[in-house]
Design a protein around this motif. Structure first.
Motif, short mmCIF file in Angstrom:
data_model
loop_
_atom_site.label_atom_id
_atom_site.label_comp_id
_atom_site.label_asym_id
_atom_site.label_seq_id
_atom_site.Cartn_x
_atom_site.Cartn_y
_atom_site.Cartn_z
N GLY B 94 12.53 20.39 -29.41
CA GLY B 94 13.63 20.81 -30.27
C GLY B 94 14.79 19.83 -30.22
O GLY B 94 15.46 19.61 -31.23
N GLY B 96 14.53 16.60 -29.85
CA GLY B 96 14.13 15.47 -30.70
C GLY B 96 14.42 15.76 -32.16
O GLY B 96 15.04 14.96 -32.87
N ALA B 97 14.00 16.93 -32.63
CA ALA B 97 14.20 17.29 -34.03
C ALA B 97 15.68 17.49 -34.33
O ALA B 97 16.15 17.17 -35.43
N ALA B 98 16.45 18.01 -33.36
CA ALA B 98 17.89 18.20 -33.57
C ALA B 98 18.59 16.84 -33.67
O ALA B 98 19.54 16.68 -34.43
N HIS B 99 18.09 15.86 -32.95
CA HIS B 99 18.67 14.51 -33.04
C HIS B 99 18.43 13.95 -34.44
O HIS B 99 19.33 13.35 -35.04
N PHE B 100 17.22 14.14 -34.96
CA PHE B 100 16.97 13.75 -36.36
C PHE B 100 17.95 14.47 -37.28
O PHE B 100 18.57 13.87 -38.15
N PHE B 101 18.11 15.76 -37.07
CA PHE B 101 18.98 16.56 -37.94
C PHE B 101 20.43 16.07 -37.88
O PHE B 101 21.14 16.04 -38.88
N THR B 184 21.31 22.73 -34.33
CA THR B 184 21.16 22.22 -35.69
C THR B 184 22.13 22.95 -36.64
O THR B 184 22.73 22.32 -37.52
#
Lengths: 241, 241
Positions: B94, B96-101, B184
């Motif tokens: 999560g 990792g995906a939050a960093h993208f977001f 996010t």
């Protein structure tokens, strides 16, 4: 004894050429979950094979009594059904962000890649599927498929504009999911693998952080993605040419 | 006894007006973690207050011996240091995906919102900060701040184009993180709260799924975000006008 999981996926006239971006998302997810499965090749019009699913499009998953279409729903099904296997989302919070990423990838990877490679994709089908593909896709494109070749350079530029957040992320971490890959990585990889297997156009250059990430993705699961058969004559885009 | 956490954040000439999108991300994260904190108002040029951080910009977190700038780094610090408190990321996948977001939100929310509200933001500063803001921001914009008013409609249209993936997501789930909010959501909320507190322009209309989500965000933590003082005369954008 339980039947193995089947995955119905799109193929070209060479039935060993399997390039659907949605199917690749699910194949990588199945490998991540360490689930054995049997891929079943389907032409566009061979819908009777998975009629029981009620789905009109592949990929379709068949697992015991369960028939399921839509790649996001299939990923959620695998995560919930095989909860003990390595997680695709890392929990509810990660699933939420992965769902955003899935929508983002459809709009910002899949859609901008499509006009770049569509003139190559169309050559991979036999006559019947080709006619179906041309009719449905030219409607979507609003132009004859051949005309997309005129704006390929411009479309590549546009794609690279869309890639900016992904590139910035992969400058700071090895995978989209962080130190190890998970479903967000498979969502993006499906799009690049689709292009790589259908078109000789190099979407990514070697110095690009996204290129280096795609190489890491191709290495996963003993080179599962790298071993796939490309539909075009050129080398698949996994080495600098 | 341990001193309470301090958060140095940007203020207007009215020092109770605190609108920084980056500070709002952290304030919401602190509330999520149920950490009590003391917000400390800073003008752009009052950098001596947080000189020990080595950071040149607010927000800056001060927690015991730790001084830290950069809102993403602060969020990671809070997650790791207060690991027992409710999670911001729900684990490594999560995160990792939050960093993208976070990167996506900077490019697709913060940047497109900026030219829409900058002519309102500039009015909120006292003379010294205003001069600093004008010089640095006009350089970034490549035009006088007043000129942004001429393209406000076009900039709003452009923002709504950027909002498409977020809107599609929030059509299917209540929060970006799924059933309950997490980091996010705070990353995106910071951008909308910034606009809401600085400008009377309504970025979102009532029938928009993003509008309904922002309402839910304003309700969190006993209406913490809703209680913030707007810098403009009009009502903050939390009711249809």
């Amino acid at each position: 004894m339980k039947q193995p999981i089947e995955l119905f996926e799109l193929c070209g006239k060479d039935r060993d050429v399997r390039f659907s971006p949605y199917a690749w998302r699910i194949k990588m997810a199945l490998m991540h979950k360490r689930l054995s499965f049997e891929p079943v090749a389907c032409g566009f019009l061979e819908k009777q094979a998975f009629a029981q699913s009620g789905s009109n499009t592949v990929p379709v998953l068949h697992d015991g009594d369960v028939w399921m279409g839509e790649s996001w729903d299939i990923a959620c099904y695998l995560e919930d059904t095989y909860a003990e296997a390595p997680s695709l989302f890392g929990g509810q919070v990660g699933r939420g962000a992965a769902h955003f990423f899935s929508i983002w990838a459809d709009m910002n990877l899949l859609m901008p890649i499509f006009p770049i490679i569509v003139a190559d994709i169309v050559t991979l089908f036999g006559d019947t599927d080709r006619a179906y593909f041309e009719t449905t896709r030219e409607k979507r494109l609003g132009m004859p498929i051949a005309d997309t070749l005129k704006t390929r350079e411009k479309n590549l530029e546009s794609l690279h504009h869309h890639l900016r957040p992904l590139r910035a992320l992969l400058k700071t971490q090895k995978f989209i999911a962080g130190k190890a890959p998970a479903h967000t990585d498979y969502l993006a990889f499906g799009c690049f693998q689709w292009a790589r297997l259908t078109s000789p156009v190099n979407l990514l250059e070697g110095e690009d952080h996204i290129y280096a990430w795609r190489e890491r993705m191709l290495d996963l699961f003993d080179g599962f993605g790298r071993a796939a058969k490309p539909g075009h004559q050129g080398q698949a885009q996994d080495s600098l040419t």
